[in-house]
Scaffold this active site. Structure first.
Site, PDB file in Angstrom:
ATOM      1  N   GLN A  91       0.733  -1.211  -0.089  1.00  0.00           N
ATOM      2  CA  GLN A  91       0.133   0.036  -0.108  1.00  0.00           C
ATOM      3  C   GLN A  91       0.903   1.325   0.107  1.00  0.00           C
ATOM      4  O   GLN A  91       0.318   2.186   0.347  1.00  0.00           O
ATOM      5  CB  GLN A  91      -1.108   0.027   1.170  1.00  0.00           C
ATOM      6  CG  GLN A  91      -2.008  -1.245   1.175  1.00  0.00           C
ATOM      7  CD  GLN A  91      -2.928  -1.224   2.139  1.00  0.00           C
ATOM      8  OE1 GLN A  91      -3.039  -0.428   3.272  1.00  0.00           O
ATOM      9  NE2 GLN A  91      -3.482  -2.531   2.432  1.00  0.00           N
TER      10      GLN A  91
ATOM     11  N   CYS B 176     -29.288 -15.577  19.334  1.00  0.00           N
ATOM     12  CA  CYS B 176     -29.026 -14.386  19.487  1.00  0.00           C
ATOM     13  C   CYS B 176     -30.231 -13.649  18.684  1.00  0.00           C
ATOM     14  O   CYS B 176     -31.159 -14.538  18.483  1.00  0.00           O
ATOM     15  CB  CYS B 176     -27.928 -13.961  18.275  1.00  0.00           C
ATOM     16  SG  CYS B 176     -28.477 -14.725  16.570  1.00  0.00           S
TER      17      CYS B 176
END
Length: 486
Positions: free
Chosen positions: A298, A460
């Site tokens: 990068q 959940c």
């Protein structure tokens, strides 16, 4: 009960035609999202706002509507209001007094009024009249225009009076689908989740492309991130989740490519594959989570070399952000815990990676690849509608012989795998049953320490995360796990 949706200021600054188009799109997006909560949701567009009405007989919908409105791109803020009519300024005061009499005891306050329409009074006159009356006829300490203990917000719209109950901050940005589509290269880490969110917020329908370097467990984790982003911020529109098997590419890079060039070449292969997919589905740009100097591939030189492999626009919204800022943003949007639970899959690790790649050398190395390598892996890509991730998990759980149960036996233990904030906001109460709390991002490491003779039921609220985690544990060889869906 109503919600008044205020448009993001950048929308208000557009030309009349663009503003109208954006507002229509936002109205449609709000309706699409809220109808998943209640089919009878009423959404009405006005020139500078959108009105959402909560059915009088469904007060339980108020919080659900508020939560979803706060996550729809294009909204500056939302005010929840009670609606009244009035025939004079004194009538306004008489309706405000009983609602605020007790709240004002021992407090300083001020009255703020926003007004639309033609009236025989000014906004400041209403503020003074109502404020003076409340100051005289309540136990308030007094009026304080700067930093009062309580601000009473009123909105007058022609003959209607709205008393503001609460204000919900919006995401800002532009309504979904007012910009062209993008394809986000998602790995499940901090960076790609935040970069995807940035373009959702900016109004671009964001599809997801995952290059699988780490097997099925990695794919399950990445699907969790993508599904969360779509379900929370982009549910108004259909998007694609594309999974590309990349093990063969990694193998060829390790066997054929010069060690120092591996990282840059891997990224170039990903960009080429993503470009083919974007062209196939009419997508206008690629999105990555790259940040300048964060890793060797990068650097500006290497990013330039990577970009040369495609004519498609590559967007990098995080390019100048620090890592901690990215992590902080991931915490705000709810992807931090997902990113923590996903290991770094580095199928290609150079011992001395180049930070100044030379394009001619990179292109010479790429000639060593098998013929049609990229076309072949793209042909193997799996494409699904992201909403079908939940259905796919159901099918995989059934194939893995993992049960979904609606009741808890006395000898079974429920594990609440929600993040701490969710669990504290809405605790799971099962009188007479054993309930443990292990956040999903810690489950993979802590499950091995649990009693293997006990059956554990994963819970959940939406049922998607519990299914994904159950699949992961089953693939690890555990048989004492089920999904709890009351």
């Amino acid at each position: 009960m109503k919600f008044i949706v205020k448009l993001y200021p950048e929308i208000m600054m557009k030309s009349k035609s663009v503003r109208s188009r954006f507002t229509k799109m936002l109205e449609t997006n709000i309706r699409n999202v809220l109808k998943k909560v209640d089919e009878d949701a009423k959404v009405q567009r006005q020139w500078d706002r959108i009105m959402v009405r909560v059915p009088a007989d469904r007060p339980e919908l108020v919080d659900a509507f508020a939560e979803r409105l706060g996550c729809i791109p294009g909204i500056a803020h939302v005010v929840q209001v009670n609606e009244y009519t009035f025939d004079s300024v004194d009538h306004i005061y008489q309706q405000v007094l009983p609602l605020y009499r007790e709240q004002l005891a021992g407090k300083t306050f001020c009255v703020r009024v926003k007004r639309t329409g033609q009236h025989d009074f000014k906004s400041i006159e209403v503020e003074r009249y109502v404020g003076g009356g409340l100051n005289q006829h309540t136990d308030a300490v007094g009026v304080k225009l700067k930093n009062p203990d309580l601000t009473i917000n009123l909105e007058i719209d022609h003959e209607k009076l709205y008393m503001v109950v609460r204000r919900i901050e919006g995401l800002g940005g532009f309504p979904m689908a007012t910009q062209e589509d993008v394809l986000s290269l998602i790995s499940g880490g901090f960076d790609s989740g935040v970069s995807s969110f940035q373009f959702i917020k900016k109004g671009a329908r964001t599809h997801y492309c995952f290059f699988n370097l780490g097997g099925s467990q990695h794919e399950i984790g990445v699907k969790q991130v993508a599904y969360h982003l779509w379900k929370t911020y982009g549910e108004s529109h259909k998007v694609k989740f594309i999974s590309v098997p990349f093990e063969g590419v990694v193998q060829e890079i390790l066997e054929r490519i010069d060690n120092g060039q591996m990282g840059v070449i891997l990224k170039r292969v990903m960009m080429r594959a993503a470009t083919l997919l974007a062209d196939k589905y009419g997508i206008q740009a690629l999105v990555t989570g790259e940040s300048l100097g964060q890793v060797s591939s990068q650097t500006l030189t290497n990013l330039n070399v990577i970009d040369r492999c495609t004519d498609l626009l590559i967007l990098r919204p995080l390019i100048a952000m620090d890592k901690q800022d990215i992590i902080n943003q991931s915490r705000i949007i709810g992807t931090e815990d997902f990113a923590k639970s996903i290991p770094e899959y580095c199928g290609v690790i150079s011992q001395k990676p180049t930070v100044k790649a030379v394009l001619s050398k990179i292109e010479a190395e790429e000639l060593k690849f098998s013929e049609n390598l990229i076309e072949n892996i793209v042909a193997q890509a799996k494409v699904i509608d992201i909403k079908d991730i939940a259905i796919e998990m159901d099918n995989q759980i059934a194939a893995a012989e993992a049960e979904t149960v609606v009741a808890v036996d006395t000898q079974e233990v429920v594990i609440d795998i929600r993040a701490q904030e969710e669990e504290e906001k809405n605790p799971l109460s099962l009188p007479g049953k054993t309930v443990m709390t292990i956040p999903f991002f810690k489950l993979s490491t802590q499950f091995a320490d649990l009693d293997k003779s006990v059956t554990y039921l994963l819970y959940c609220e939406r049922g998607v995360m519990s299914k994904l985690q159950a699949l992961y544990l089953i693939e690890q060889g555990y048989t004492n796990v089920k999904v709890y869906r009351p």
